[in-house]
Design a protein around this motif. Structure first.
Motif, PDB file in Angstrom:
ATOM      1  N   UNK A  39       6.977  37.905 -27.060  1.00  0.00           N
ATOM      2  CA  UNK A  39       6.114  37.742 -25.122  1.00  0.00           C
ATOM      3  C   UNK A  39       6.164  39.349 -25.580  1.00  0.00           C
ATOM      4  N   UNK A  40       4.806  39.315 -24.556  1.00  0.00           N
ATOM      5  CA  UNK A  40       4.812  40.767 -24.099  1.00  0.00           C
ATOM      6  C   UNK A  40       5.723  41.016 -22.861  1.00  0.00           C
ATOM      7  N   UNK A  41       6.478  41.917 -23.105  1.00  0.00           N
ATOM      8  CA  UNK A  41       6.716  42.031 -21.060  1.00  0.00           C
ATOM      9  C   UNK A  41       6.375  43.327 -20.382  1.00  0.00           C
ATOM     10  N   UNK A  42       5.586  42.651 -19.764  1.00  0.00           N
ATOM     11  CA  UNK A  42       4.656  43.794 -18.422  1.00  0.00           C
ATOM     12  C   UNK A  42       6.471  44.701 -17.727  1.00  0.00           C
ATOM     13  N   UNK A  43       7.213  43.763 -17.491  1.00  0.00           N
ATOM     14  CA  UNK A  43       7.864  43.592 -16.004  1.00  0.00           C
ATOM     15  C   UNK A  43       8.860  43.594 -16.297  1.00  0.00           C
ATOM     16  N   UNK A  44      10.744  44.406 -16.246  1.00  0.00           N
ATOM     17  CA  UNK A  44      12.097  44.197 -16.533  1.00  0.00           C
ATOM     18  C   UNK A  44      12.393  44.532 -16.361  1.00  0.00           C
TER      19      UNK A  44
ATOM     20  N   UNK B 108       1.421  37.628  -4.065  1.00  0.00           N
ATOM     21  CA  UNK B 108      -0.164  37.254  -3.953  1.00  0.00           C
ATOM     22  C   UNK B 108      -0.433  37.125  -5.545  1.00  0.00           C
ATOM     23  N   UNK B 109      -1.211  35.884  -6.117  1.00  0.00           N
ATOM     24  CA  UNK B 109      -1.776  36.002  -7.503  1.00  0.00           C
ATOM     25  C   UNK B 109      -3.608  35.991  -7.377  1.00  0.00           C
TER      26      UNK B 109
ATOM     27  N   UNK C   8       4.043  41.551  -4.738  1.00  0.00           N
ATOM     28  CA  UNK C   8       4.874  41.333  -3.861  1.00  0.00           C
ATOM     29  C   UNK C   8       5.677  42.064  -3.900  1.00  0.00           C
ATOM     30  N   UNK C   9       6.709  42.034  -3.099  1.00  0.00           N
ATOM     31  CA  UNK C   9       7.879  42.761  -2.526  1.00  0.00           C
ATOM     32  C   UNK C   9       9.201  42.167  -3.247  1.00  0.00           C
ATOM     33  N   UNK C  10      10.008  43.447  -4.026  1.00  0.00           N
ATOM     34  CA  UNK C  10      10.898  42.580  -5.353  1.00  0.00           C
ATOM     35  C   UNK C  10      11.534  42.331  -3.916  1.00  0.00           C
ATOM     36  N   UNK C  11      12.892  41.116  -4.202  1.00  0.00           N
ATOM     37  CA  UNK C  11      13.445  40.536  -3.444  1.00  0.00           C
ATOM     38  C   UNK C  11      15.412  41.294  -3.321  1.00  0.00           C
ATOM     39  N   UNK C  12      15.319  42.429  -4.188  1.00  0.00           N
ATOM     40  CA  UNK C  12      16.938  42.560  -3.870  1.00  0.00           C
ATOM     41  C   UNK C  12      16.577  44.265  -4.272  1.00  0.00           C
TER      42      UNK C  12
ATOM     43  N   UNK D 207       2.988  45.278  -8.360  1.00  0.00           N
ATOM     44  CA  UNK D 207       1.962  45.262  -8.062  1.00  0.00           C
ATOM     45  C   UNK D 207       1.809  44.994 -10.033  1.00  0.00           C
ATOM     46  N   UNK D 208       1.322  44.084 -10.716  1.00  0.00           N
ATOM     47  CA  UNK D 208       1.053  43.974 -12.399  1.00  0.00           C
ATOM     48  C   UNK D 208      -0.226  43.633 -12.593  1.00  0.00           C
ATOM     49  N   UNK D 209      -0.765  43.926 -13.577  1.00  0.00           N
ATOM     50  CA  UNK D 209      -1.770  43.266 -13.726  1.00  0.00           C
ATOM     51  C   UNK D 209      -2.191  43.372 -15.532  1.00  0.00           C
ATOM     52  N   UNK D 210      -2.593  42.240 -15.821  1.00  0.00           N
ATOM     53  CA  UNK D 210      -3.127  42.349 -17.466  1.00  0.00           C
ATOM     54  C   UNK D 210      -4.726  42.289 -17.559  1.00  0.00           C
ATOM     55  N   UNK D 211      -5.103  42.485 -18.322  1.00  0.00           N
ATOM     56  CA  UNK D 211      -6.394  43.071 -18.564  1.00  0.00           C
ATOM     57  C   UNK D 211      -6.781  41.160 -19.465  1.00  0.00           C
ATOM     58  N   UNK D 212      -8.402  41.363 -19.133  1.00  0.00           N
ATOM     59  CA  UNK D 212      -8.837  39.888 -19.622  1.00  0.00           C
ATOM     60  C   UNK D 212      -9.058  39.824 -21.042  1.00  0.00           C
ATOM     61  N   UNK D 213      -8.585  39.005 -21.475  1.00  0.00           N
ATOM     62  CA  UNK D 213      -8.800  39.160 -22.884  1.00  0.00           C
ATOM     63  C   UNK D 213      -9.710  38.823 -23.513  1.00  0.00           C
TER      64      UNK D 213
END
Length: 284
Positions: free
Chosen positions: A79-84, A162-163, A259-263, A269-275
């Motif tokens: 899987x591609x992980x964009x944020x962790x 926000x999605x 979204x605001x990170x709850x911790x 704010x993460x985006x993924x380009x169109x396929x």
């Protein structure tokens, strides 16, 4: 045992038996019989204590569902992980794979081998906290600790995440607006904006549309676009007769999460380009 799902009971003046209240709160055991079996196997806890079918839920409790660790096989799927970080992760879900369910080949079963184990004391097996349809591609938010799963679910309940989606739709559309049409007798609202339109020999017009769902009903975007006679290209469930595209899949993509990170309280704010299939029709 490992914790697989957690649910925070809202405050209430009503008292309900756990086996009635718990129906549908867990994706792993959504039915009454499934929940009852889990309780009898000692896999359900309320506020850290082993639950029974006779227990009454009064409000503000935390209900946890566990499973026997040896029963869980990992699905080896990169899987591609964009944020962790130590609390949560955002991964890219390709089209054509289930998020979770009874199938072995799911994103849920692939998360552990793609994400780092949390160092927090309440670390659990990573779990998706929302869903994307099987044919939809895009960003999926997952929790890595018990507290994080509860907090992220609360953000969704309070509409604080926000999605944004992108879709290709069929037919002439107005440039933007809101679709306020109930789904399953429940209020549902989607904001849309047409970004580009091209002529099509078969479909007359195709539109690249930005979509912002303000509610989270099942198949909301697909149902709403069909309701205004602009179904999503490739949709074989919500379609207009003779306007079905075969062999290319559904042109619906979950493109960003904010979204605001709850911790950490960081603004995420993460985006993924169109396929590529989108880019073949629209240059973005």
């Amino acid at each position: 045992m490992i914790l697989i799902e957690s649910h925070k009971v809202p405050k209430s003046e009503d008292h309900t038996r756990l086996q009635e209240y718990g129906v549908g709160i867990f994706s792993k055991n959504p039915t009454k019989s499934g929940l009852k079996k889990a309780i009898k196997k000692g896999l359900v806890f309320v506020d850290g204590k082993l639950a029974s079918t006779a227990l009454f839920i009064k409000g503000d409790e935390t209900i946890e569902l566990f499973e026997i660790e040896n029963n869980k096989r990992e699905f080896h799927f990169p899987l591609e992980v964009l944020f962790e970080d130590d609390y949560l992760a955002i991964i890219y879900k390709p089209a054509g794979i289930l998020v979770n369910g009874n199938s072995f080949a799911t994103i849920d079963n692939a998360l552990s081998q793609n994400l780092q184990k949390s160092s927090q004391s309440d670390a659990v097996r990573p779990r998706p906290v929302h869903r994307l349809d099987y044919p939809t591609s895009g960003l999926l938010l997952t929790g890595k600790t018990n507290a994080s799963i509860i907090a992220l679910n609360k953000l969704f309940e309070n509409k604080e995440i926000q999605k944004t989606y992108h879709a290709i739709t069929i037919g002439r559309m107005k440039q933007g607006g809101g679709i306020d049409i109930n789904i399953d007798s429940k209020k549902a609202l989607t904001q849309f904006k047409v970004l580009q339109t091209v002529k099509s020999e078969r479909f007359k017009f195709l539109n690249l549309v930005e979509l912002k769902p303000k509610t989270g009903r099942k198949h909301q975007l697909r149902k709403h676009l069909l309701a205004i006679n602009n179904p999503i290209l490739g949709d074989k469930e919500y379609y207009i007769k003779d306007l079905i595209l075969n062999g290319k899949g559904l042109y619906l993509h979950a493109s960003s999460l904010e979204f605001t990170h709850p911790f950490t309280k960081e603004e995420i704010s993460i985006s993924k380009e169109l396929t590529k299939k989108f880019q073949k029709i629209f240059s973005t």
